[in-house]
Motif scaffolding. Structure first.
Motif, PDB file in Angstrom:
ATOM      1  N   ARG A  14      49.376  44.665  32.376  1.00 55.96           N
ATOM      2  CA  ARG A  14      49.593  45.874  31.568  1.00 55.96           C
ATOM      3  C   ARG A  14      49.140  45.660  30.118  1.00 55.96           C
ATOM      4  O   ARG A  14      48.524  46.537  29.519  1.00 55.96           O
ATOM      5  N   ARG A  16      46.848  43.549  29.052  1.00 55.55           N
ATOM      6  CA  ARG A  16      45.389  43.484  29.024  1.00 55.55           C
ATOM      7  C   ARG A  16      44.774  44.872  29.192  1.00 55.55           C
ATOM      8  O   ARG A  16      43.755  45.179  28.578  1.00 55.55           O
ATOM      9  N   LEU A  17      45.398  45.706  30.012  1.00 54.80           N
ATOM     10  CA  LEU A  17      44.937  47.084  30.158  1.00 54.80           C
ATOM     11  C   LEU A  17      45.016  47.818  28.824  1.00 54.80           C
ATOM     12  O   LEU A  17      44.055  48.460  28.391  1.00 54.80           O
ATOM     13  N   ARG A  21      41.869  49.113  26.562  1.00 55.05           N
ATOM     14  CA  ARG A  21      41.742  50.530  26.190  1.00 55.05           C
ATOM     15  C   ARG A  21      41.597  50.665  24.675  1.00 55.05           C
ATOM     16  O   ARG A  21      40.760  51.412  24.182  1.00 55.05           O
ATOM     17  N   LEU A  37      39.826  44.415  30.744  1.00 55.88           N
ATOM     18  CA  LEU A  37      40.060  45.398  31.801  1.00 55.88           C
ATOM     19  C   LEU A  37      39.792  44.824  33.185  1.00 55.88           C
ATOM     20  O   LEU A  37      40.525  45.111  34.136  1.00 55.88           O
ATOM     21  N   ALA A  40      42.714  42.643  33.947  1.00 53.30           N
ATOM     22  CA  ALA A  40      43.873  43.478  34.261  1.00 53.30           C
ATOM     23  C   ALA A  40      43.789  43.986  35.694  1.00 53.30           C
ATOM     24  O   ALA A  40      44.778  43.968  36.436  1.00 53.30           O
ATOM     25  N   ARG A  41      42.608  44.435  36.080  1.00 50.72           N
ATOM     26  CA  ARG A  41      42.421  44.942  37.445  1.00 50.72           C
ATOM     27  C   ARG A  41      42.639  43.851  38.483  1.00 50.72           C
ATOM     28  O   ARG A  41      43.302  44.072  39.501  1.00 50.72           O
ATOM     29  N   VAL A  52      48.150  50.150  37.420  1.00 50.75           N
ATOM     30  CA  VAL A  52      47.332  49.375  36.472  1.00 50.75           C
ATOM     31  C   VAL A  52      45.914  49.241  37.013  1.00 50.75           C
ATOM     32  O   VAL A  52      44.944  49.407  36.265  1.00 50.75           O
ATOM     33  N   HIS A  53      45.787  48.963  38.296  1.00 48.49           N
ATOM     34  CA  HIS A  53      44.464  48.841  38.909  1.00 48.49           C
ATOM     35  C   HIS A  53      43.674  50.130  38.717  1.00 48.49           C
ATOM     36  O   HIS A  53      42.512  50.101  38.293  1.00 48.49           O
ATOM     37  N   ALA A  56      42.670  50.706  34.978  1.00 43.78           N
ATOM     38  CA  ALA A  56      41.593  49.794  34.565  1.00 43.78           C
ATOM     39  C   ALA A  56      40.279  50.188  35.229  1.00 43.78           C
ATOM     40  O   ALA A  56      39.227  50.202  34.581  1.00 43.78           O
TER      41      ALA A  56
END
Length: 64
Positions: A14, A16-17, A21, A37, A40-41, A52-53, A56
């Motif tokens: 989260r 890293r997402l 962004r 991103l 994060a994915r 989250v996936h 991202a």
């Protein structure tokens, strides 16, 4: 760093997402944003965090 030390991969994903962004809106940070991103994915996939996936993935898809 705290999320890494705690082993809190969902929160790391989260974070890293959100950072990815944020960096997409800045100048000259696109490569770092893509790196965050993508990470994060990948973390979200391992942890089963679909929201989250998807977020991202949507951001990464918007870059092409």
């Amino acid at each position: 760093a705290i999320h890494v030390r705690m082993g809190a991969d969902v929160w790391l994903a989260r974070s890293r997402l959100l950072w990815g962004r944020f960096l997409l809106n800045g100048d000259g940070e696109r490569a770092r944003a893509v790196e965050l991103l993508t990470s994060a994915r990948e973390l979200a996939d391992r942890m089963g965090s679909d929201d989250v996936h998807e977020a991202a993935d949507e951001l990464l898809s918007s870059l092409t």
